[in-house]
Design an enzyme around this catalytic site. Structure first.
Site, PDB file in Angstrom:
ATOM      1  CG  HIS A 306      30.231  35.944  41.733  1.00  0.00           C
ATOM      2  ND1 HIS A 306      29.917  34.637  41.426  1.00  0.00           N
ATOM      3  CD2 HIS A 306      31.552  36.090  41.412  1.00  0.00           C
ATOM      4  CE1 HIS A 306      30.973  34.026  40.934  1.00  0.00           C
ATOM      5  NE2 HIS A 306      31.985  34.878  40.922  1.00  0.00           N
ATOM      6  CG  PHE A 307      33.317  38.543  44.511  1.00  0.00           C
ATOM      7  CD1 PHE A 307      34.308  37.586  44.661  1.00  0.00           C
ATOM      8  CD2 PHE A 307      33.150  39.126  43.268  1.00  0.00           C
ATOM      9  CE1 PHE A 307      35.121  37.217  43.596  1.00  0.00           C
ATOM     10  CE2 PHE A 307      33.960  38.773  42.197  1.00  0.00           C
ATOM     11  CZ  PHE A 307      34.945  37.815  42.362  1.00  0.00           C
TER      12      PHE A 307
END
Length: 334
Positions: A306-307
């Site tokens: 996600h990051f």
């Protein structure tokens, strides 16, 4: 021994010592060696940490690069802040003017009580809009991740003339992009009760913050400093109320998806979708869906979570530089 002879002996000894040190530490030798001919070394650019007064609030932001060059506006996700761009900014600032604000209630910006500031995505957009004007940014390519998507895409919808390009990194705009992890938030939208609020509040815990950073990522690539930074903000007095208000309001973004799609079709913004394919929050189907309305969009799926900037900032920076050079630089947009 004469002074001249002593000096010669010292010089020879120092040379031998230097050779031995380099031989003992090959990495030092590699570091000290000159760059190969033709290699590209990005000139170091200073990053400035500033605060702008916006509608009575202190909005913290990071800024680097020459303001006369094309601007990239970096809009962060939940539960992060401009801190998530700390590795990316230096990789872009030699060629672009880069600006990354913290929203109210995030990072180092003011955190007014919900009674004094309406924590809605419309209001975050208005604050970021006023921020860009306060710091003299007129046009920009907008980098959107997570919460940055509904904030940034409101510019595409309401002020398309200011948007030179879209850079989408795990920032959703399609129903198919919402993974099963959204179940507790959707339950809150359907019925706002003490029980559903408690279920959604799990996203404010260290366990879920760690999950967002570590899912789909090699264990020894997860930077605990990023988790600590975000969790410290989530644990700040009064922040739970801020985040719960935004959880409840997120459904307004989903309601705007058709309007976003219409804006995509109408304006055909140059678009780069660079997506961490192991994201447990937003699906790969959500990344691929951008091509439905933006058929010329460039899609790059990378082995990240996600990051994605936590592990692949260099890859993402390379994609952005190539994309901007091809789609934006020639127009001199800033």
């Amino acid at each position: 021994m004469s002074i001249k002879a002593r000096l010669l002996t010292v010089a020879v000894s120092a040379s031998v010592l230097a050779v031995n040190v380099v031989a003992s530490f090959p990495a030092l030798a590699r570091t000290a060696a000159p760059a190969p001919a033709g290699s590209h070394v990005i000139p170091a650019q200073p990053v400035f940490y500033r605060t702008a007064k916006v509608d009575g609030l202190d909005i913290f932001y990071r800024e680097a690069g020459d303001p006369r060059k094309p601007t990239i506006l970096l809009l962060h996700g939940f539960p992060s802040s401009s801190h998530m761009f700390r590795d990316l900014i230096p990789l872009l600032a030699d060629r672009y003017h880069v600006v990354a604000p913290d929203y109210p209630g995030f990072g180092h910006s003011s955190q007014p009580a919900p009674a004094d500031y309406a924590y809605t995505f419309d209001h975050l957009y208005e604050t970021v809009d006023h921020f860009t004007r306060a710091v003299g940014v007129t046009k920009f390519a907008v980098y959107i991740q997570d919460y940055g998507a509904p904030v940034g895409l409101r510019f595409a919808l309401r002020q398309p003339e200011r948007v030179t390009a879209l850079i989408v990194q795990n920032g959703n705009a399609y129903d198919v992009g919402l993974s099963p992890a959204w179940g507790p938030i959707k339950a809150l939208w359907a019925n706002d009760t003490a029980e559903t609020r408690e279920g959604a509040a799990a996203f404010l815990t260290r366990k879920l913050t760690t999950f967002q950073y570590s899912a789909g990522v090699q264990a020894d690539r997860v930077n605990p400093d990023a988790i600590e930074n975000d969790q410290a903000i989530l644990d700040r007095p009064g922040n739970r109320e801020v985040q719960m208000a935004l959880f409840a309001n997120y459904q307004t973004n989903v309601a705007l998806y058709p309007a976003f799609h219409e804006a995509f079709r109408k304006h055909q913004f140059p678009t780069l979708v660079v997506w961490g394919k192991n994201d447990p929050i937003f699906t790969v189907a959500g990344a691929e869906a951008f091509a439905t309305d933006l058929p010329k969009a460039k899609l790059r799926l990378i082995d990240a979570g996600h990051f994605a900037l936590e592990t692949k900032a260099d890859v993402i920076a390379g994609e952005i530089r190539a994309f901007m050079a091809a789609e934006v630089d020639q127009r001199g947009a800033h």
